[in-house]
Write an enzyme that holds these catalytic residues in place. Structure first.
Site, mmCIF file in Angstrom:
data_model
loop_
_atom_site.group_PDB
_atom_site.id
_atom_site.type_symbol
_atom_site.label_atom_id
_atom_site.label_comp_id
_atom_site.label_asym_id
_atom_site.label_seq_id
_atom_site.Cartn_x
_atom_site.Cartn_y
_atom_site.Cartn_z
ATOM 1 N N GLY A 34 68.711 28.769 26.727
ATOM 2 C CA GLY A 34 68.922 28.993 25.295
ATOM 3 C C GLY A 34 67.596 29.030 24.568
ATOM 4 O O GLY A 34 66.532 28.832 25.179
ATOM 5 N N GLY A 105 75.320 30.215 25.534
ATOM 6 C CA GLY A 105 74.579 31.233 26.296
ATOM 7 C C GLY A 105 75.246 31.564 27.619
ATOM 8 O O GLY A 105 74.694 32.309 28.427
ATOM 9 N N GLU A 111 74.356 24.419 33.986
ATOM 10 C CA GLU A 111 73.791 23.354 33.138
ATOM 11 C C GLU A 111 74.481 22.015 33.406
ATOM 12 O O GLU A 111 73.835 20.971 33.445
ATOM 13 C CB GLU A 111 73.939 23.739 31.662
ATOM 14 C CG GLU A 111 73.044 24.896 31.269
ATOM 15 C CD GLU A 111 73.307 25.424 29.856
ATOM 16 O OE1 GLU A 111 72.388 26.011 29.275
ATOM 17 O OE2 GLU A 111 74.433 25.262 29.347
#
Ligand code: 5RP
Length: 261
Positions: A34, A105, A111
């Site tokens: 991001g 994103g 993540e």
């Protein structure tokens, strides 16, 4: 960067820069995805070049991997690293308990894996991302392409039974075609407006066949570094129960001028 940074970009920038300074020599670091995380990666690259900082970075997306390599960070896979000392990543929303919505994103699957494999997850965000209750930001849900419309119907049925204000869902698009994640999947954005019980929702959504991962990060984040448009930075630590506020220094103003060019 344009000559004038917006207050939000300044806030993201100071948060990212401050968090990058938490990284110490020898660390294995998860690198988020991001615009805020990109500032952090650039700052770590500067530290590698200027201070000789030695770190191994585990990126959470192909775009972060590319940036990390460009700025001179040694990039390794999560399997090569094994376990991480720290992950620094952005968020779309965070609440007082430091639960998060991520995936704006489309990288929340990697993540979440990377953050969960870390001793510490540090979130970097502008102050506008703080909410009383999660859910104004549409909740990203990564789903496999096979039978995605059936998965969507099942998800909507599940949402009808949950403590949420809205139940509409939208397939995320990339122009005229469905958005595709690094893992080759699609993303459904769930327009829930308010999530009454985020912990329960996170568990239930992942039970639906075809769902790979949702963007709720519950009990994963340890610290939030919050940037403000005037250069102030707040550091909240959930384990210590502390909040520290740091005022901008004169040199920060020069930093903004430096990066504005
Ligand atoms: C990507 C993410 C990002 O961290 C989140 O969308 C925040 O992005 P930005 O820093 O650009 O506001 O979760 O999947």
């Amino acid at each position: 960067m344009t000559a004038e940074m917006s207050p939000i970009d300044r806030a993201k920038y100071v948060a990212a820069r401050r968090a990058a300074d938490l990284v110490q020599d020898g660390m294995r670091v998860g690198l988020g995805t991001g615009s805020t995380a990109a500032w952090m990666v650039r700052r770590l690259g500067e530290r590698v070049q200027e201070e000789g900082l030695k770190i191994k970075g585990v990126p959470t997306s192909t775009r972060t991997a590319q940036l990390a390599r460009e700025v001179g960070i040694e990039v390794v896979s999560l399997d090569q690293a094994g376990w991480l000392d720290m992950t620094i990543d952005g968020a779309d929303e965070f609440d007082q308990e430091m639960n998060l919505i991520k995936g704006g994103g489309g990288a929340h699957l990697q993540e979440k894996i990377v953050a969960t494999a870390s001793d510490q997850m540090v979130v970097i965000a502008d102050a506008g991302k703080e909410v009383e209750t999660l859910g104004a930001f549409p909740l990203p849900l990564e789903v496999i392409p096979f039978g995605w419309q059936t998965t969507r119907t099942l998800v909507e049925e599940v949402l009808d039974t949950m403590d949420v204000l809205g139940t509409s869902t939208a397939l995320r698009m990339d122009g005229d075609v469905p958005f595709v994640t690094d893992e080759g999947n699609h993303v459904l954005d769930l327009h829930l407006h308010r999530i009454g019980n985020a912990r329960q929702l996170a568990l239930v959504l992942n039970q639906v066949p075809g769902v790979v991962e949702n963007g709720l990060f519950i009990d994963i984040c340890d610290k939030v570094v919050i940037g403000h448009g005037d250069g102030r930075v707040e550091i909240r630590d959930i384990n210590e129960g502390t909040t520290e506020t740091e005022q901008p220094s004169d040199s920060d103003e020069n930093l903004f001028l430096d990066i504005a060019d």
